[in-house]
Structures are given as C-alpha cells and as structure tokens.
Scaffold this motif. Sequence first.
Motif, PDB file in Angstrom:
ATOM      1  N   ASP A 137       0.821  -1.211   0.000  1.00  0.00           N
ATOM      2  CA  ASP A 137       0.000   0.000   0.000  1.00  0.00           C
ATOM      3  C   ASP A 137       0.857   1.265   0.000  1.00  0.00           C
ATOM      4  O   ASP A 137       0.350   2.359   0.248  1.00  0.00           O
ATOM      5  CB  ASP A 137      -0.920   0.019   1.228  1.00  0.00           C
ATOM      6  N   GLN A 298       1.012  -3.569  -8.870  1.00  0.00           N
ATOM      7  CA  GLN A 298       0.467  -2.853  -7.721  1.00  0.00           C
ATOM      8  C   GLN A 298       0.056  -1.437  -8.152  1.00  0.00           C
ATOM      9  O   GLN A 298      -0.007  -1.130  -9.343  1.00  0.00           O
ATOM     10  CB  GLN A 298       1.512  -2.822  -6.610  1.00  0.00           C
ATOM     11  N   SER A 299      -0.160  -0.567  -7.190  1.00  0.00           N
ATOM     12  CA  SER A 299      -0.740   0.746  -7.470  1.00  0.00           C
ATOM     13  C   SER A 299       0.141   1.627  -8.333  1.00  0.00           C
ATOM     14  O   SER A 299      -0.364   2.462  -9.092  1.00  0.00           O
ATOM     15  CB  SER A 299      -1.040   1.466  -6.156  1.00  0.00           C
TER      16      SER A 299
END
Length: 323
Positions: A137, A298-299
């Motif tokens: 994250d 991922q992000s």
Amino acid sequence: MHPFQLSRASSVEQAIASGARYLAGGTTLVDLMKLDVETPSQLIDINQLPLATIGETPDGGLRIGATVRNSDLAHDERIKRDYAVLSEALLAGASAQLRNKATTAGNLLQRTRCVYFRDPVMACNKREPGSGCSAIDGYNRNLAILGTSSHCIASNPSDMNVALMALDAIVHIQGQGGEREVPLDDFFVLPGDTPHIEHVLQPGELITHVTLPRPVAGARSLYLKLRDRASYEFALASTAIVASTDQGAIKDIRIAMGGVGAIPWRLPEVEDFLAGKPATLASFSEAAALAMEDARPQSENGFKVELGKRCLINALITATQPA
C-alpha cells in the motif's frame, strides 16, 4: 572435499547459525550493516580462500570462482567472446568502483533494494517475518509484478543473476555435509508466505563457484536493461537472451528477465512457445504477451507490464537479427 577445507567446519556452521556472516567484497552486506538491516554477530572473511579464478571445465564450459570480482569477470576474454550476455549484464550494473569489489557469490546473494526492507522502522516481512509488507500500500514503483505474494512484492536487484539464469548456470555449494550442485533455476525461492527465505543455502554453507555449460554453437546472446537513467541505476525491466536461428526460425532460445520478478525470472513457457517459430515481430509480440500473462502489478508499477513486453520484444529482435 573441495581443494580447500573450511577451518573447524562445525565451529563455522555454529557461528553462522548464531548470526555470523561470510564476508567477501561486502558491497551489499556492509551497506546493510550501516542501515542496521543486517546485524551479524561476527564476520568470517573468505577472501583468502582460493576462489578467485576463472577456468575451463572438462566439458568446454567455464568455472567461475565465488570471489571473482565482477570487473574481472566482465572483462574476461572468454566471457566476452562466448557469454556476451553475462559481460553486458555486469557492465550494466553499479559503478566501476563497486564492480571492482563485488563478487560472483555476493551478487548471487544480493538483497532487494525495496525502500521498506532497507528501513528498520517500517514493516517488512522479508526483514522481520510477520510484521507486514509496507510496500503493498506504499511506494512500489520499482518492485516486482511477477512471482509476488500477499506477503512480499520486492524485486531481485541483480543484473548478473538474470544473465546467469539465461545461461543455465549451476551453483556449487559446500558445507559440513559435503558438496552439492544446484541449477540456478532452483537456487532462488519465491516469497510465498516466507519472504525472508530467499535461496536454498543452509546455515554454514558456502558458495564455492558457478559453472556455465559449453556455449551454444552459433548462438547470439545479449542483455537489454531499461532504467530511469543511463548508469548507476537498477532495472525497471531487463532481458537476457541466448538464441540461435536457422533459416529465419528460432532454433534454440533461453530467456530471463530482471526488474519485473521477485527472483531473476526465467521464461520457460515463452521459450517453448518460440521454439521453431519464425523470428518475426508477430511471434515476439505473442511471446511478450505470454511472458506478462501472470503479472500482478500494484498501485504504482502497472507500467512495468507494457515496459516488460517492449523490453522483451526489442531484445528478441536484436538477438535474432542476421549476423
């Protein structure tokens, strides 16, 4: 046993089990010690062991000692002539000063550059099992999209290891229990739910050398590295290829990628797909799509899917061009 004996082998293994580490070039270990990421109880200097030579094997391959410096390996005439992909990968990594210190075995054991792994304040399952993965994250632009898990998305930073993977290298290991040989394909361990376990070495075992098979007759090899700047930078995506063609079709090919994988990423399915295919952009585009089929971005690193495809396609085009 190998021509050398580890002094008081049981004592060495006990020391390693209690937190000691082998030291050669120190370009990774000392760096991590300064950050308090690595805190060995003691260091065992192996630089006096006879492991710093490059020699031919009986089957026409090469034997590379564990403490051969990266600069010596990159500039060895046999490496440049028969295993160009390895020389190119080594010269694409780090600086000349670091290559003069870094070793073959040390590069095999090089640890991730994930910023959370290198910061003891942050949660990192690779550094402290069970603490969590801050990268999932957080800042993950440079991290892996292949071979990751819910516990770790760190990427392997080595250029050399990607080339060795494409060359079918074998790692030779010695410990108190004797000697063993591990194909590089089986040396690295995917993170799964134990990302702190990165390879198959057991406590006290020492890499003594790496062997390369006889070069493939008529094959061309190369290393293509894509990065944010031209030097002193780790790969966002890279490709190592050893390929031979016959009348415009791919006869034999071995491929590995860096920057995109949790470990140096071999592509056996892509190799099988390309075998016998015409060396055309259409074939290479299909191969690239297959290579990234299992990507889990991922992000911040979704761009690596397309970048990885382009890197592979361009490397394939170059490697299969007529001489």
